[in-house]
Design an enzyme around this catalytic site. Structure first.
Site, PDB file in Angstrom:
ATOM      1  N   SER A  45      35.256  45.891  35.887  1.00 55.62           N
ATOM      2  CA  SER A  45      34.671  45.226  34.702  1.00 55.62           C
ATOM      3  C   SER A  45      35.213  43.811  34.491  1.00 55.62           C
ATOM      4  O   SER A  45      34.658  43.060  33.685  1.00 55.62           O
ATOM      5  CB  SER A  45      34.948  46.054  33.438  1.00 55.62           C
ATOM      6  OG  SER A  45      34.600  47.399  33.619  1.00 55.62           O
ATOM      7  N   HIS A  49      42.566  43.652  29.400  1.00 57.78           N
ATOM      8  CA  HIS A  49      42.668  44.458  28.190  1.00 57.78           C
ATOM      9  C   HIS A  49      43.833  43.987  27.319  1.00 57.78           C
ATOM     10  O   HIS A  49      44.869  43.580  27.843  1.00 57.78           O
ATOM     11  CB  HIS A  49      42.885  45.929  28.561  1.00 57.78           C
ATOM     12  CG  HIS A  49      41.719  46.525  29.302  1.00 57.78           C
ATOM     13  ND1 HIS A  49      40.550  46.856  28.683  1.00 57.78           N
ATOM     14  CD2 HIS A  49      41.547  46.826  30.617  1.00 57.78           C
ATOM     15  CE1 HIS A  49      39.698  47.348  29.579  1.00 57.78           C
ATOM     16  NE2 HIS A  49      40.282  47.339  30.761  1.00 57.78           N
ATOM     17  N   ILE A 335      47.068  52.822  40.724  1.00 56.79           N
ATOM     18  CA  ILE A 335      46.836  51.661  39.851  1.00 56.79           C
ATOM     19  C   ILE A 335      45.351  51.626  39.469  1.00 56.79           C
ATOM     20  O   ILE A 335      44.567  50.847  40.013  1.00 56.79           O
ATOM     21  CB  ILE A 335      47.304  50.340  40.530  1.00 56.79           C
ATOM     22  CG1 ILE A 335      48.696  50.486  41.152  1.00 56.79           C
ATOM     23  CG2 ILE A 335      47.246  49.196  39.518  1.00 56.79           C
ATOM     24  CD1 ILE A 335      49.822  50.711  40.168  1.00 56.79           C
ATOM     25  N   SER A 341      44.479  43.851  34.788  1.00 57.29           N
ATOM     26  CA  SER A 341      45.204  43.162  33.711  1.00 57.29           C
ATOM     27  C   SER A 341      46.702  43.106  34.002  1.00 57.29           C
ATOM     28  O   SER A 341      47.394  42.181  33.589  1.00 57.29           O
ATOM     29  CB  SER A 341      45.018  43.901  32.386  1.00 57.29           C
ATOM     30  OG  SER A 341      43.698  44.315  32.211  1.00 57.29           O
ATOM     31  N   CYS A 400      22.925  27.058  47.907  1.00 58.08           N
ATOM     32  CA  CYS A 400      22.472  28.159  47.036  1.00 58.08           C
ATOM     33  C   CYS A 400      21.850  27.531  45.792  1.00 58.08           C
ATOM     34  O   CYS A 400      22.552  26.933  44.981  1.00 58.08           O
ATOM     35  CB  CYS A 400      23.645  29.069  46.659  1.00 58.08           C
ATOM     36  SG  CYS A 400      23.261  30.252  45.350  1.00 58.08           S
ATOM     37  N   CYS A 402      20.216  29.036  43.256  1.00 56.47           N
ATOM     38  CA  CYS A 402      20.413  29.742  41.975  1.00 56.47           C
ATOM     39  C   CYS A 402      21.719  29.325  41.315  1.00 56.47           C
ATOM     40  O   CYS A 402      21.783  29.157  40.107  1.00 56.47           O
ATOM     41  CB  CYS A 402      20.460  31.253  42.195  1.00 56.47           C
ATOM     42  SG  CYS A 402      19.015  31.948  42.963  1.00 56.47           S
ATOM     43  N   CYS A 442      19.457  31.491  50.350  1.00 54.22           N
ATOM     44  CA  CYS A 442      20.571  30.791  51.007  1.00 54.22           C
ATOM     45  C   CYS A 442      21.202  31.551  52.173  1.00 54.22           C
ATOM     46  O   CYS A 442      21.927  30.964  52.970  1.00 54.22           O
ATOM     47  CB  CYS A 442      21.645  30.411  49.990  1.00 54.22           C
ATOM     48  SG  CYS A 442      22.485  31.814  49.236  1.00 54.22           S
TER      49      CYS A 442
END
Ligand SMILES: Cc1cc2nc3c(=O)[nH]c(=O)nc-3n(C[C@H](O)[C@H](O)[C@H](O)COP(=O)(O)OP(=O)(O)OC[C@H]3O[C@@H](n4cnc5c(N)ncnc54)[C@H](O)[C@@H]3O)c2cc1C
Length: 477
Positions: A45, A49, A335, A341, A400, A402, A442
């Site tokens: 993600s 944190h 881990i 973090s 590229c 985009c 690309c």
């Protein structure tokens, strides 16, 4: 013979290597993959944190808080995108209100700054797009987002510039120890060393067993995500979590440091540690859960879906210590989140363990803990763009479309010390191929550049690991 072999070039092995790279030690990092950040560190993600959800007194809580405190400076040193967005844990009912109260109490006990419990009205002022069904939330202003693969790759790049050797595609198959010397047997030959540091993520239990340590097990748990287009990136301002369940932190919604919107993950125990499949059922679940947070999620705006796999330890906490079964062998295992973090703090802590075993080690005369400041071309202002093109005209050639990535940036990414050797390696270092068309335009150009710069035939260029060739041969001679 080297002093230390680090097994694993994920974010943990890379930060351990970086922290040790300032000392007069010979070190190599081995990985079974062709590049760094190809395990959990490349698919998560990307959240730093605040540290309120780990149980006080655990290693997870300790290193999360220390790592989160270090992260802004570390990202500045390593030229990694970082944004302090803050986070919200939202509650929909009384049970969830007690859950966020409990998290607030944990955080307060751990001395986490800038946390508060806020009302529905305050939540909706901060986040107007969230569901009006929300009853309240825990606000943690110190939470942040980073580019997880950049953090990993740049920590390793820093270590390699300080003299650490990176051995790609070196799978560790066995470890022997005789008279204080380890022989680390890989599929590309044997490395001898005085000390081994096990940062092998999902495989850390199997590596530990090679030296007779079967004190823990790693359980693989997958998490699937949906990444939405940049047009959706401003839907939320904070990282928005739902209240956690037995399975983990639950489905979150966040913008990414690059401006996309990320929804996920789910949590599912799997059998095969190498499985990275995505499933209709998981994606449907993630989307449905996301809709509880905000009904403004547009699935047709998704640009990709992906899976990351957590290395969950059967002990419930990080395992960071010299093995009781083998002197000179350090486990940095189990881990799972909040490992990203915690990474800079874990790196420094492992360096202290190494020093406590080897004795005092002098620092090198020449080392640096920083990489040169560098902006993506797309982030430069007009003056900076002109200057970059003047220095290197290839910064004026967009490859590229985009993400507005230039040929100059791609070439630089290939010629770094621990540079890109694959299409995905270029993508993670420069963002070429990460945009709306996902490399449709690309990819052939990136392949040409890799082939030219690495002096290998085009049909030898791979997307990622061994065998992932793009071309198989000429259709017409
Ligand atoms: C879905 C998901 C979401 C997450 N979200 C967050 C988050 O928002 N914030 C956060 O703080 N943390 C998060 N995490 C946790 C974080 O991603 C991990 O803690 C971190 O990436 C672990 O890093 P690592 O280096 O230990 O593992 P990895 O990145 O998996 O690296 C281990 C490396 O060891 C190598 N290896 C394994 N076996 C061998 C062998 N035999 N020989 C050679 N090399 C070997 C592998 O190839 C791999 O590169 C999340 C994790 C997942 C899966």
């Amino acid at each position: 013979m080297v002093d230390i072999v680090i097994i694993g070039a994920g974010v943990i092995g890379s930060f351990v290597a970086r922290s040790l790279s300032k000392y007069q030690l010979s070190i190599c990092v081995t990985d079974r993959h062709i590049d760094a950040a190809m395990g959990a560190s490349g698919a998560n993600s990307g959240i730093i944190h605040a540290g309120y959800d780990a149980i006080p007194g655990t290693l997870k809580a300790k290193f999360n808080i220390e790592g989160s405190d270090m992260m802004e400076k570390t990202c500045e040193e390593l030229n990694v995108p970082y944004k302090k967005t803050g986070s919200l844990v939202i509650a929909f009912n009384d049970e969830e209100i007690s859950k966020i109260q409990e998290m607030y109490d944990h955080g307060t006990k751990e001395g986490i700054r800038d946390m508060s419990l806020i009302s529905k009205e305050q939540v909706l002022t901060l986040e107007p797009n969230l569901s009006p069904e929300i009853k309240g939330a825990l606000l943690a202003k110190t939470a942040a987002i980073v580019s997880p693969y950049k953090l990993n790759i740049n920590a390793l790049e820093n270590a390699v510039r300080n003299g650490v050797e990176f051995l790609r595609e070196h799978t560790v198959l066995g470890i022997k120890k005789e008279k204080e010397v380890f022989s680390v047997i890989t599929d590309k030959g044997t490395l001898t060393c005085r000390m081994v540091i096990n940062c092998a993520g999902l495989y850390a239990d199997e590596i530990a067993r090679m030296v007779g340590d079967d004190s823990f097990k790693i359980i693989p748990r997958s998490g699937e995500y949906i990444l939405l287009d940049k047009s959706e990136g401003t839907l939320v301002n904070h990282v928005v979590f739902q209240a956690p369940t037995m399975e983990g932190k639950g489905v979150l919604i966040t913008s990414t440091v690059d401006g996309n919107l990320l929804i996920g993950p789910d949590a599912k125990e799997i059998k095969d540690k190498d499985e990275r499949d995505t499933h209709r059922s998981s994606i449907d679940y993630v989307y449905k859960k996301g809709l509880q947070t905000t009904d403004k999620l547009l699935l047709h705006k998704s640009v990709t879906i992906f899976t990351g796999v957590r290395a969950t330890p059967d002990k419930g906490d990080f395992i960071i210590e010299e093995s009781r079964y083998c002197k000179g062998f350090i486990n940095v295992a189990g881990i799972e989140s909040p490992g990203l973090s915690s990474a800079p703090a874990i790196g420094n802590h492992v360096a202290l363990i190494v020093k406590s075993i080897i004795g005092d080690i002098s620092e090198k005369e020449n080392y640096s803990m920083t990489l040169e400041k560098k902006k993506y071309f797309s982030e430069m202002n007009e003056e900076e763009k002109k200057e970059a093109i003047l220095k290197n005209p290839l910064y004026g050639k967009i490859i590229c479309r985009c993400e507005s990535v230039t040929e100059g940036e791609i070439i630089d990414s290939i010629h770094q010390k621990a540079g890109a050797v694959t299409i995905d390696g270029v993508k993670r270092r420069t963002r070429a191929g990460m945009g709306r068309c996902q490399g449709g335009f690309c990819l052939p150009h990136v392949m040409d550049i890799l082939s030219r710069e690495l002096k290998v035939d085009k049909d030898k260029i791979q997307k990622g690991d061994e065998g992932s060739y793009i071309l198989t041969g000429r259709t017409r001679q």
